[in-house]
Structure formats: structure tokens, C-alpha cells
Design an enzyme around this catalytic site. Structure first.
Site, PDB file in Angstrom:
ATOM      1  N   HIS A 156      12.518 -38.370  15.250  1.00 31.84           N
ATOM      2  CA  HIS A 156      13.951 -38.509  15.024  1.00 31.84           C
ATOM      3  C   HIS A 156      14.422 -38.094  13.622  1.00 31.84           C
ATOM      4  CE1 HIS A 156      17.916 -39.852  15.728  1.00 31.84           C
ATOM      5  NE2 HIS A 156      17.768 -41.151  15.693  1.00 31.84           N
ATOM      6  N   TYR A 193      25.624 -52.209  16.063  1.00 26.81           N
ATOM      7  CA  TYR A 193      25.741 -50.838  15.531  1.00 26.81           C
ATOM      8  C   TYR A 193      25.839 -49.830  16.662  1.00 26.81           C
ATOM      9  CZ  TYR A 193      23.966 -46.446  13.459  1.00 26.81           C
ATOM     10  OH  TYR A 193      23.785 -45.136  13.068  1.00 26.81           O
ATOM     11  N   THR A 245      25.518 -38.454  11.977  1.00 26.72           N
ATOM     12  CA  THR A 245      26.239 -39.570  12.593  1.00 26.72           C
ATOM     13  C   THR A 245      26.941 -40.414  11.533  1.00 26.72           C
ATOM     14  OG1 THR A 245      24.319 -41.067  12.471  1.00 26.72           O
ATOM     15  CG2 THR A 245      24.578 -39.753  14.490  1.00 26.72           C
TER      16      THR A 245
END
Length: 659
Positions: free
Chosen positions: A269, A402, A415
Site C-alpha cells: 500500500h 476514519y 487521500t
């Protein structure tokens, strides 16, 4: 930082350097802490969907074509409602690897000349050539199938109890500095070890062939997140780990295929977000669907192609010219006893984590996006509030929640954070559990909370969020020796960043589920998909009542649904024209909300609903063409094409001489 980014095409903003460090600096294991997973839907062709080798060959062929189109820059760019999205992350999709470092944060290295695929089966590693140096595809689906059959036959020659003791991939589950030390020992022990690791690092992707068939959807999700746990024993004595948890390489993107043909993705990621991975998965799944359609129509229309291939890539089969070029090779490692011991301890530590973790899938079919939209609310905001309310019903607390918001409309955007636990969300939860509250009061509170959530999403998507900005300012101050305000060490700021409910939305018909682990020990990781007539959640936690939370969430959805107006039934009227009720933009905002958002599709211009005001990405000043990728280290192959052909132990498949 911004000026430098505009000048050299590297750093996109002052946030980028520090947000990348947030991924690469921590030394914790990436398993269940960082790497997300996808579980794909079954393919339409049952002959492939139910066959491990055929499903793996089909997905791999489409993935290789995608890599070819990306290398040759023929891929259709991403867009959101006609607005272009930054494609920079795609530079780190193939040939990329997270590399542990001994004394510093990890790096992500990309082999820009990558042409091969690594296959993991029975804890052993193989590789085969997939592209020509110019990016042309070198194998077709049948070639890959025969390669995989040959690899499976060879992998079975080693008993599972032997291969598990040499499962090098389990070292990628270690804390990063420990993995760096072990890797350094491996490379120092043998020159061939270093070359073999370079081949693994530089592969387009890892194809994982699992010797497990998940018994249900919960186990399928868990297998894609961290693999299975299955201790084999003899005479009541534990012998070895036979689960799939060791048959992984978490530093790279992995396509995982189970015995029953069920497939998924686990991806590193640090350099790519879920939206990028989703685009890749969507295209290869859709390409499989188109291929199946072609197989049907060609028997009827023969010389006419009614369904052109989704992924356009030239295929020139190497097996037709020289079969040796695509002969699979086995990577053998000479491992010292200290590394073999480390493999064992890495497995036992990972097994502890798996035993302490729980993954449960909720497939809610009572209603979905259609009904929520009919009631003039944002589906994403509705789902976000359902999770906060479920937690409040179970524990009586409002907690930090979140949701990532997509910002790829900006140069190198990733993001922004949206926090669901707003004042209006808190009021909604408290009114809902108030015994004297009427249904009208509950519904009004729900509408206010969804409207506020949608407004927050709109601000975040348009570059007006707070958290990344504050985070970067704090890091810039630390880097330059500037004192930071007490705010950053306050109890409130710490509580905000102790995210109990870490959530994200991933809507796409190619996926059955998607998810990730919790980000704190006492939290939940929740990936959800919003469908027209249903909602799907994949929930993970450690030492918490995951299944009980899922059941509470289901009951919460049922109760919330009772307040919604049902979908109108068909009626015969005298009105000459039936009109749809107008929806106020303030009441309903299509969820541009997150990293994995359903509506952020390639070239999607059909949706004309009210949308967030996104700043134009084509500024008046000119940028240089990005020659690098700020989040990765770009490198040339450390081995030549001839070295790649000559390295490893040849495994001979019976490649057919057919078109």
C-alpha cells in the site's frame, strides 16, 4: 515543496514527502497493518472459475496485457465525471517492491524494465518470461496454463513439511528492521541468493497458487488478508504449518488463486492506493468477461468481433519462436541455519497474530443504494453512520471513525481524511437510543447527520480538508527544528488519531469483498461495498467481538431501513409524463468519498448529478513531464535478459504449437 514539485515534476505538494514516510518509516509488519485485500467475484466462465490453473492463467494473462498497455501508454486514463485524475501511481503498479532497510525507512523500488512474473506455490518460487523487452506480450492464456501445470507438478515433488521449513516468503511478515537483517544475511551468504531476490523484487507481480479451498466467505476474506492457519501434527506432536499463511510475498502485489478457483488480490500500500488497485482489478476481471463473451459469439458470427478486447495489447508468442524463452524456472536459495531458524520464528509470530485476529463478513440484502437515494440521502454517508450507530448501540460510546477521501483530481493526490464522529453524528446516535424519541425525530437526526457528512466529503475531495494539511505542517516543523504547538500533543488530537473504526468504501461489480486489518489494537478495520440492492461489509479486529459487532450492525441497518420510504411500486396514472422527484444537492451527494469509490471510473461522464467543486488540475503554469516518481526509487534491472534466461532451474512444460 509545491514550487519544487512544479519545477521538476517530482513532488506534488508539501504533503507528499511526509505522507509517504508515514507508510515507509514504521517498522511494524505490513500484514494486517497495511496491506489491503480484494476478493473477486466468480468469473462467468465456470470452466475457468472452478479450475485453479485456468482461473490463474486467465487472470494472469489479462494482468500481463494490462502491464503491456501501461508500458506502451495505451491505457485509458482515469477520470471522474469527465475530469482527469492523476495517473502517477500507476508507475508503481508493476515491477514494484517494498524493500526493507537496515538503518532507515523502507524504500519502494520499481524495475522499469520488468518482463517476468514470479509464481509462489507450496512455499517455492518460480518465474517465467511474460513480456518482450519492448512491452509486447510474450505468452497467451494457453501458454500460461501449461506453465502453471508444469510448476504445480514440480512443486508437488517437495513435501509440504519440507517446504514450510524453507518458506522464504514468511520473512516478509516480520517487523521491517528484522526482515532487513535477515535479507542482508541471505544476500551475503550467496551471490545467487542476491540475484534470486532481485528477480523476485523486479517481477511484474506475484502469482500465488494456494493449496487451500476456503470453506466459507469469512475464511475466503481471511485468506486474502493473511492466509490460513493449519497446523499438521503426528502422534499428537505439532509437525509443521500447512496453512497458506507462509505462501506469500507481502512486499509486492499478489494475485492469489485458491484450489476452488476463488481469487483475490493483496497489495503493498505504500506507493499505490486502493483506487489504483481497483482500476487494475476491474480491468482484468472485465477482460475475462469480454473473453468469455468472445468465446460465445465467435461460434455464431465467425469472422465478426462483436466484443473487442477490453485491454488492447499485442501478443507475439515466444513459444512459437523458441519455447525455451518462456520455460518456467525455479528459484533455489542457499539458506544458512540462522535464516532457517528465522523462518520458523517468523511463522510462529505470524500464527500468533492470525489466531488473535478475526474476520467476519456481513452480506446485508435488505436494501441498498437504490432505496437510500430514493430517500434523498447519500448512500456512503448513510453507511458511515450505520457503523457509528452500531458501535454506540454495542458499547455506548462515540469513537473516532476514519474514512479516506479520494484526492487524485490533484497532481500526485492520494487521500484526505473524513471523520464521521461529528456533533450531528453524536446527536443522531443519542437520539436513536433515546426511548422516548419518535421515528420522525430519529429520521430528522439521520438526515442532518448525513448532510453534514456529505458536506465534509465535499470539502475533503476539493482540497479543503484539514488533517493532511496539519500533519504535513507538523512534519515540516519537526524536520526543520521548529517547535510545534501544544495542540499536536493534546489529548484531543491523540484521541482523534486513535481510530477505533477505520473504514473505507469500495464499490465495483468485480469485487465480492474488500477489507483490511484494524489500525489500532482495540479497533475494527471495515471495508464495505455499496450495491444497488445490498450492502457488504468485511470486518476485522483483534481480540474483539467481531461477529457480535456484525450482528449489531445488521440489526442497526434493519432498524434504519424501517424509517425509509419504500420504493414506489408501479402504478397506472393519467399523467402523460412520469417525472422523477428532484433531489436537492444539499441532501444528496454522490459519494466521491474514498480511495476505492464506485463512481471514480475510467472515462465516466454519464453521471450528471451535482458534484463536488474540484479544482482544475491543469494549472496555468507549465510542469515538466514527470521523469520520476517521488514515492519510489526507479532502477534499472540488475540482470540482463540473457542472465534472466539462464538463471534458475528449468521446469519443462509441454507448450503446444497452436495459435
Amino acid at each position: 515543496y509545491d514550487e519544487k514539485g512544479r519545477e521538476d515534476g517530482g513532488v506534488g505538494s508539501y504533503v507528499e514527502e511526509f505522507w509517504t514516510e508515514a507508510y515507509l518509516a514504521p517498522s511494524e509488519t505490513v500484514v494486517m497493518n497495511l496491506n489491503p485485500f480484494f476478493v473477486l467475484e466468480d468469473g462467468p466462465d465456470t470452466n475457468k472459475s472452478n479450475s485453479q490453473e485456468r482461473r490463474a492463467a486467465s487472470l494472469s494473462f489479462s494482468a500481463i496485457k494490462f502491464a503491456s498497455s501501461l508500458k506502451n501508454e495505451t491505457i485509458v486514463p482515469d477520470a471522474f465525471r469527465g475530469k482527469p485524475l492523476c495517473m502517477d501511481q500507476f508507475r508503481a503498479l508493476f515491477g514494484a517492491c517494498r524493500v526493507p532497510e537496515l538503518t532507515n525507512k523502507d524504500t519502494v523500488a520499481v524495475n522499469t524494465e520488468s518482463t517476468h512474473v514470479v509464481v509462489l506455490e507450496n512455499n517455492q518460487m518460480y518465474f517465467f518470461q511474460a513480456l518482450w523487452p519492448d512491452g509486447t506480450v510474450a505468452v497467451n492464456e494457453e501458454d500460461i496454463l501449461e506453465i502453471l501445470i508444469a510448476i504445480k507438478a514440480d512443486a508437488r515433488k517437495v513435501a509440504p513439511e519440507v517446504s514450510s521449513r524453507n518458506a522464504l516468503g514468511v520473512l516478509t511478515t516480520l517487523p521491517r528492521r528484522e526482515w532487513a537483517v535477515a535479507r542482508d544475511i541471505i544476500v551475503s551468504h550467496s551471490t545467487d541468493n542476491g540475484t534470486a531476490l532481485d528477480i523476485v523484487d523486479g517481477a511484474l507481480f506475484i502469482l500465488v497458487i494456494d493449496d487451500v479451498a476456503p470453506k466459507d466467505i469469512h475464511e475466503a476474506a481471511a485468506n486474502m488478508l493473511h492466509g490460513t492457519y493449519n497446523l499438521r501434527s503426528k502422534d499428537n506432536l505439532i509437525d509443521y504449518q500447512a496453512g497458506s499463511c507462509c505462501n506469500r510475498w507481502y512486499d509486492k502485489m499478489q494475485i492469489i488463486v485458491c484450489q476452488d478457483g476463488r481469487a483475490g488480490i493483496n497489495f503493498e500500500h505504500s506507493a499505490i492506493d486502493g483506487h489504483t488497485a481497483l482500476r487494475f482489478v476491474s480491468d482484468i476481471f472485465a477482460d475475462n468477461v469480454v473473453s468469455f463473451a468472445q468465446s460465445i459469439t465467435k461460434t455464431i458470427y465467425s469472422d465478426r468481433t462483436f466484443f473487442p478486447s477490453l485491454i488492447q495489447a499485442e501478443v507475439r508468442r515466444a513459444s512459437a519462436e523458441n519455447p525455451a524463452l518462456v520455460t518456467p524456472k525455479k528459484l533455489n536459495f542457499d539458506l544458512p541455519q540462522s535464516v532457517l531458524d528465522k523462518i520458523y520464528y517468523a511463522e510462529t509470530a505470524l500464527s500468533d497474530e492470525i489466531v488473535a485476529s478475526d474476520t467476519f463478513v456481513l452480506e446485508f440484502t435488505g436494501f441498498g443504494k437504490t432505496l437510500i437515494v430514493r430517500n434523498k440521502m447519500s448512500p456512503d454517508s448513510f453507511v458511515q453512520l450505520s457503523m457509528q450507530l452500531a458501535y454506540y448501540r454495542l458499547y455506548g460510546k462515540i469513537v473516532s471513525q476514519y474514512e479516506p477521501v479520494l484526492t487524485k483530481a490533484f497532481y500526485h493526490g492520494r487521500t484526505e481524511a473524513m471523520r464521521t464522529a461529528t456533533d450531528s453524528a453524536s446527536a443522531f446516535c443519542k437520539i436513536w437510543l433515546k426511548h422516548t424519541a419518535t421515528n420522525e425525530e430519529k429520521l430528522d437526526a439521520l438526515r442532518v447527520a448525513t448532510q453534514n457528512h456529505s458536506a465534509g466529503i465535499k470539502l475533503a475531495a476539493s482540497g479543503q480538508g484539514l488533517e493532511r494539511h496539519l500533519f504535513a505542517l507538523m512534519k515540516i516543523a519537526e524536520k526543520n527544528g521548529i517547535p510545534t504547538p501544544d495542540f499536536f500533543s493534546s489529548a484531543s488530537y491523540k484521541k482523534l488519531n486513535h481510530t477505533i473504526l477505520s473504514t473505507s468504501n469500495c464499490g465495483n461489480p468485480s469485487l465480492r469483498f474488500f477489507g483490511f486489518g484494524p489500525v489500532v489494537q482495540d479497533g475494527f478495520g471495515i471495508g464495505y461495498i455499496i450495491r444497488d440492492k445490498g450492502l457488504q461489509y468485511s470486518i476485522s479486529s483483534k481480540h474483539r467481538q467481531t461477529e457480535r459487532f456484525a450482528h449489531t450492525l445488521k440489526q442497526t441497518l434493519i432498524d434504519m431501513g424501517k424509517l425509509l420510504q419504500p420504493l414506489s411500486s408501479v402504478k397506472v396514472t393519467c399523467d402523460p409524463v412520469a417525472t422523477k422527484p428532484k433531489v436537492s444537492p444539499k441532501e444528496y451527494l454522490e459519494a466521491y468519498s474514498d480511495t476505492f469509490g464506485e463512481t471514480a471510473t475510467a472515462g465516466n461522464t454519464a453521471n450528471k448529478r451535482s458534484k463536488p467543486s474540484i479544482e482544475k488540475t491543469n494549472e496555468s503554469h507549465e510542469r515538466k513531464v514527470s521523469s520520476g516518481f517521488a514515492r519510489v526509487l526507479r532502477k534499472q534491472s540488475s540482470f540482463s535478459a540473457s542472465q534472466l534466461r539462464n538463471f534458475g532451474e528449468s521446469i519443462t512444460p509441454s507448450i503446444s504449437e497452436h495459435d
